[in-house]
Motif scaffolding. Sequence first.
Motif, PDB file in Angstrom:
ATOM      1  N   MET A 133     -22.178  -7.861  29.635  1.00 38.53           N
ATOM      2  CA  MET A 133     -23.069  -8.205  30.744  1.00 38.53           C
ATOM      3  C   MET A 133     -24.523  -7.810  30.483  1.00 38.53           C
ATOM      4  O   MET A 133     -25.370  -8.000  31.333  1.00 38.53           O
ATOM      5  CB  MET A 133     -22.576  -7.535  32.031  1.00 38.53           C
ATOM      6  CG  MET A 133     -21.245  -8.051  32.524  1.00 38.53           C
ATOM      7  SD  MET A 133     -21.208  -9.857  32.599  1.00 38.53           S
ATOM      8  CE  MET A 133     -19.848 -10.156  33.703  1.00 38.53           C
ATOM      9  N   ASN A 134     -24.801  -7.216  29.336  1.00 41.80           N
ATOM     10  CA  ASN A 134     -26.138  -6.700  29.057  1.00 41.80           C
ATOM     11  C   ASN A 134     -26.617  -5.818  30.217  1.00 41.80           C
ATOM     12  O   ASN A 134     -27.676  -6.040  30.813  1.00 41.80           O
ATOM     13  CB  ASN A 134     -27.115  -7.857  28.799  1.00 41.80           C
ATOM     14  CG  ASN A 134     -28.462  -7.365  28.289  1.00 41.80           C
ATOM     15  OD1 ASN A 134     -28.601  -6.201  27.881  1.00 41.80           O
ATOM     16  ND2 ASN A 134     -29.452  -8.228  28.330  1.00 41.80           N
TER      17      ASN A 134
ATOM     18  N   LEU B  99     -26.875 -10.732  17.320  1.00 43.64           N
ATOM     19  CA  LEU B  99     -26.615  -9.601  18.204  1.00 43.64           C
ATOM     20  C   LEU B  99     -27.228  -9.868  19.581  1.00 43.64           C
ATOM     21  O   LEU B  99     -26.629  -9.572  20.616  1.00 43.64           O
ATOM     22  CB  LEU B  99     -27.228  -8.343  17.578  1.00 43.64           C
ATOM     23  CG  LEU B  99     -26.744  -6.997  18.049  1.00 43.64           C
ATOM     24  CD1 LEU B  99     -25.253  -6.853  17.861  1.00 43.64           C
ATOM     25  CD2 LEU B  99     -27.483  -5.893  17.305  1.00 43.64           C
ATOM     26  N   GLY B 100     -28.430 -10.433  19.551  1.00 48.70           N
ATOM     27  CA  GLY B 100     -29.140 -10.727  20.795  1.00 48.70           C
ATOM     28  C   GLY B 100     -28.398 -11.714  21.677  1.00 48.70           C
ATOM     29  O   GLY B 100     -28.420 -11.596  22.900  1.00 48.70           O
ATOM     30  N   VAL B 101     -27.748 -12.690  21.078  1.00 50.48           N
ATOM     31  CA  VAL B 101     -27.062 -13.692  21.905  1.00 50.48           C
ATOM     32  C   VAL B 101     -25.643 -13.238  22.262  1.00 50.48           C
ATOM     33  O   VAL B 101     -25.105 -13.618  23.304  1.00 50.48           O
ATOM     34  CB  VAL B 101     -27.092 -15.087  21.237  1.00 50.48           C
ATOM     35  CG1 VAL B 101     -26.104 -15.198  20.101  1.00 50.48           C
ATOM     36  CG2 VAL B 101     -26.822 -16.183  22.259  1.00 50.48           C
TER      37      VAL B 101
ATOM     38  N   GLN C 267     -17.547 -14.336  26.259  1.00 52.01           N
ATOM     39  CA  GLN C 267     -17.198 -15.731  25.954  1.00 52.01           C
ATOM     40  C   GLN C 267     -17.317 -16.068  24.479  1.00 52.01           C
ATOM     41  O   GLN C 267     -16.925 -17.138  24.054  1.00 52.01           O
ATOM     42  CB  GLN C 267     -18.109 -16.678  26.743  1.00 52.01           C
ATOM     43  CG  GLN C 267     -17.858 -16.647  28.240  1.00 52.01           C
ATOM     44  CD  GLN C 267     -18.443 -17.865  28.912  1.00 52.01           C
ATOM     45  OE1 GLN C 267     -19.576 -18.233  28.664  1.00 52.01           O
ATOM     46  NE2 GLN C 267     -17.660 -18.504  29.771  1.00 52.01           N
TER      47      GLN C 267
ATOM     48  N   GLU D 141     -28.800  -7.819  36.175  1.00 49.82           N
ATOM     49  CA  GLU D 141     -28.015  -6.890  35.368  1.00 49.82           C
ATOM     50  C   GLU D 141     -26.508  -6.990  35.600  1.00 49.82           C
ATOM     51  O   GLU D 141     -25.750  -6.382  34.866  1.00 49.82           O
ATOM     52  CB  GLU D 141     -28.485  -5.445  35.596  1.00 49.82           C
ATOM     53  CG  GLU D 141     -28.429  -4.985  37.043  1.00 49.82           C
ATOM     54  CD  GLU D 141     -29.016  -3.594  37.254  1.00 49.82           C
ATOM     55  OE1 GLU D 141     -29.511  -3.001  36.292  1.00 49.82           O
ATOM     56  OE2 GLU D 141     -28.963  -3.108  38.397  1.00 49.82           O
TER      57      GLU D 141
ATOM     58  N   GLY E 279     -24.635  -9.951  35.777  1.00 49.75           N
ATOM     59  CA  GLY E 279     -24.032 -11.087  35.087  1.00 49.75           C
ATOM     60  C   GLY E 279     -23.658 -12.206  36.052  1.00 49.75           C
ATOM     61  O   GLY E 279     -23.643 -12.022  37.272  1.00 49.75           O
TER      62      GLY E 279
ATOM     63  N   GLY F 246     -24.632  -9.906  26.404  1.00 53.27           N
ATOM     64  CA  GLY F 246     -24.872 -10.694  27.610  1.00 53.27           C
ATOM     65  C   GLY F 246     -24.122 -12.014  27.628  1.00 53.27           C
ATOM     66  O   GLY F 246     -24.339 -12.826  28.518  1.00 53.27           O
ATOM     67  N   SER F 247     -23.225 -12.239  26.671  1.00 51.48           N
ATOM     68  CA  SER F 247     -22.508 -13.518  26.643  1.00 51.48           C
ATOM     69  C   SER F 247     -21.203 -13.454  27.443  1.00 51.48           C
ATOM     70  O   SER F 247     -20.377 -14.363  27.376  1.00 51.48           O
ATOM     71  CB  SER F 247     -22.242 -13.956  25.204  1.00 51.48           C
ATOM     72  OG  SER F 247     -21.438 -13.007  24.540  1.00 51.48           O
TER      73      SER F 247
ATOM     74  N   THR G  80     -29.247  -4.583  25.600  1.00 53.25           N
ATOM     75  CA  THR G  80     -29.662  -5.314  24.402  1.00 53.25           C
ATOM     76  C   THR G  80     -30.748  -4.584  23.620  1.00 53.25           C
ATOM     77  O   THR G  80     -30.834  -4.730  22.401  1.00 53.25           O
ATOM     78  CB  THR G  80     -30.108  -6.752  24.759  1.00 53.25           C
ATOM     79  OG1 THR G  80     -30.229  -7.523  23.570  1.00 53.25           O
ATOM     80  CG2 THR G  80     -31.423  -6.762  25.501  1.00 53.25           C
TER      81      THR G  80
END
Lengths: 479, 369
Positions: free
Chosen positions: A158-159, A203-205, A212, A424, A426, A208-209, A172
């Motif tokens: 969920m970053n 890593l960045g993408v 999935q 924050e 998600g 917070g994914s 992140t």
Amino acid sequence: MEMPKPSPDVLSRKSALVARLSRVLPEEAIIHDPAETRAYECDALTAYRCPPMLAVLPSSTQQVSDVLRICHDENVPVVPRGAGTSLAGGALPTADCVILGVARMNEVLEIDYDNRFIRVQTGRTNLSVTGAVEEEDFFYAPDPSSQLACAIAGNIAMNSGGAHCLKYGVTTNNLLGVTMVMMDGSVVEIGGAHLDAPGLDLLGVICGSEGQLGVVTEATLRILRKPEGARPVLMGFNDNEVAGQCVSDIIKSGILPVAIEFMDTLCIRACENFAHAGYPDCHALLIVEVEGSDAEIDYQLSKIIEIAKRHDPVELRESQSAEESAKIWLGRKSAFGAMGQLNDYMCLDGTIPVSALPTVLRRIGELSEEFGLPVGNVFHAGDGNMHPLILFDANKPGDLENCEAFGAEILKLCVDEGGCLTGEHGVGIEKRDLMAHQYSPADLDAQMAVKDVFDPKWLLNAAKVFPLDVSEPRRMAAE
Amino acid sequence: MKPMRPETEADLAKLVAGLENPVRIVGGGTRGIAGPYAEIETGALRGITLYEPGALTLVARAGTPLAEITATLEAEGQHLAFEPMDHRGLLGTQGEPTIGGVVAANISGPRRIQAGACRDFLLGVRYVDGRGQVIKNGGRVMKNVTGYDLVKLMGGSWGTLGVLTEVSLKVLPKPERVATLSVGVRDAGTAVRVLSTALRSPFEVTGAAYDPDAGKALLRVEGFAGSVAYRTGRLTAELSRFGEITEEAGADTLWAGIRDAHPFHGQDGDVWRLSVKPGDAAEVSARAEADQLLFDWGGGLVWLRVPKGTDLRARLGVFSGHATVVRADAETVARLGRFQPETAAVSTLTNGLRAKFDPRGLFNLGLMG
């Protein structure tokens, strides 16, 4: 809340799947009795529940890989789960899914103070990461409210943020590397103890994914040395707009507080009744915290107080002791509990540009009248991350639906004012159907294209993030 | 061939949709990525579209000169905390760096060790993908987890996934005072221990470099004047056991020099950049037998100068991190690859992403993968 219809074919193959899984997992790591799978029927968004077909609790990356390979092979959907504290339904099962819980994977693998990182298995809780490095006065910066319970796996999915991200950033910004198992069971290493990716910022993408793209089983996290000290000042104002202006003026003055928290009347009163923190009865309360040595704190607080005084505060209280600091924070930290005493509530998470604060608060007040539901506002003002708490009665027919409709209006308002649906928590299922309000079909397509690459069969947590009608062609094509 | 220079985002989208051959995307042309392709220049997509000092946010079109952004922020006492490097001195390039170029290459300077990289300050992007569609992701607010973070993916993608048209950035207050402590050290191992000791302290070091030719480990402390005096005092006390400590004058020039790898300017040979675990810097860089070294990021970033055509990766062998060619002739870059070769698993993902974002293979071919 609409979810994809469970596949009768998958359900009919349950016992065969259990048999295959039992060749790679110990028996006690496979939960298939309906009485026991119920424990995984929801996360912290408790309004929605659906027991999964199965739950598995692997204890190593190898086991996660084995489970995913089998599910991939059998075309069985998988919903990854950290500690189940998602407020957005990120870990909500479908009836035909396997819940893959990482809670048993909670080891610390490596601590390196000289290079300022820690490597952990991702079932470890957020707070216990800090716990592992506290003896050397280090900490892990992201601090979501659920930090006692929430797992690093979920934080990465969920970053997650927290109250102190104005200075330290969100997950992140504190994630250096991951070991991730792909849906087909292959294991990928991305990043590590060094800074910056060599190629594309995968890593960045991944961060917070929302579970999935893969299941992250190990993470390298940046740890920081604790500041020498920290101290808050509490200020009360009789006007939201003035409080907002004060926040903006503090930031413009060149000070970067570690946290700026905002509460409105309803929250102030609820927290005061609940925690007896000595809050003034006013329209807007700010808690501003700074860090450093005593002298550094004194200097920054004196500048902040000087700015606050220009805005006619009704209360201005600089903490003089650790006890007083704790008391000031106690009210804020018990905000959710205090609101829960008043009624059931739904917690939103939209973010707005700080300058839009007065407009947004005024409009939320108007909407509250229209929908006939009270709303309290508590949020991270430094970065515009709002947490409107809408009160409703879960036992009253229609109240939840009314509350959700109200919530949707608030989130759309956040987007229309230049902000976003979620800062924050998600998207999960909760904000899934509002995505089209923030993003065009082409924008959503670009995001889904990433999932096409990582999980071509769309088996991992596929009913989340994207509106079902938007993701349907992809989910169907993959079947 | 004259570069194509679209005047608006819509023109750019139309241009890309009609492309039949691969192109190089050029901002100010200062980062040394020229190739045998027609060029699309973003310089006409220019201007700051939003700046709110009280919200620490700036939005600018991709072709906006970096200098214009720096000056605008300066007027409000703010700055880009990731202090992007200026490549012109090292590469001998001309032109004006643009913000789009900075973001596309994820260019960060010494403060990266404390404040974060360019990608950490990137809040939102607009770009034109390989189909000629305008895509937006992220936004202008500091916390945003709405959907996938394509912002990070676009930052540092060197224009291989799309043409950036607009970027939103978090900005920070510019420190009131800057001080530099210099510790006399004899070898790289001691230098890294000095830097690491300082970075382990609570005194918020924002620059940690080592220049072997000068025999100095350099530490930067920034903030309010009283706080800087206090922290430099505490650091001096903690570090005096390592060597003689002096305070260096001219902090701005000194750190700009480290940012831009100034000691390498005008020196012959190829220039490489290693990203390593800071504690490995001395050992790994020793394997390189380099003609010249410079450490930044507490050792996490190592600049090396080696004879022309050297296969540095072969010299280094296996290490935790990666090596990038920054300056070499076209033949060397083609032979060795600009970036560290990816593992097969990672390569499957990155090639897959490129095929989705740029299905016709138009953008900056051969630059990354």
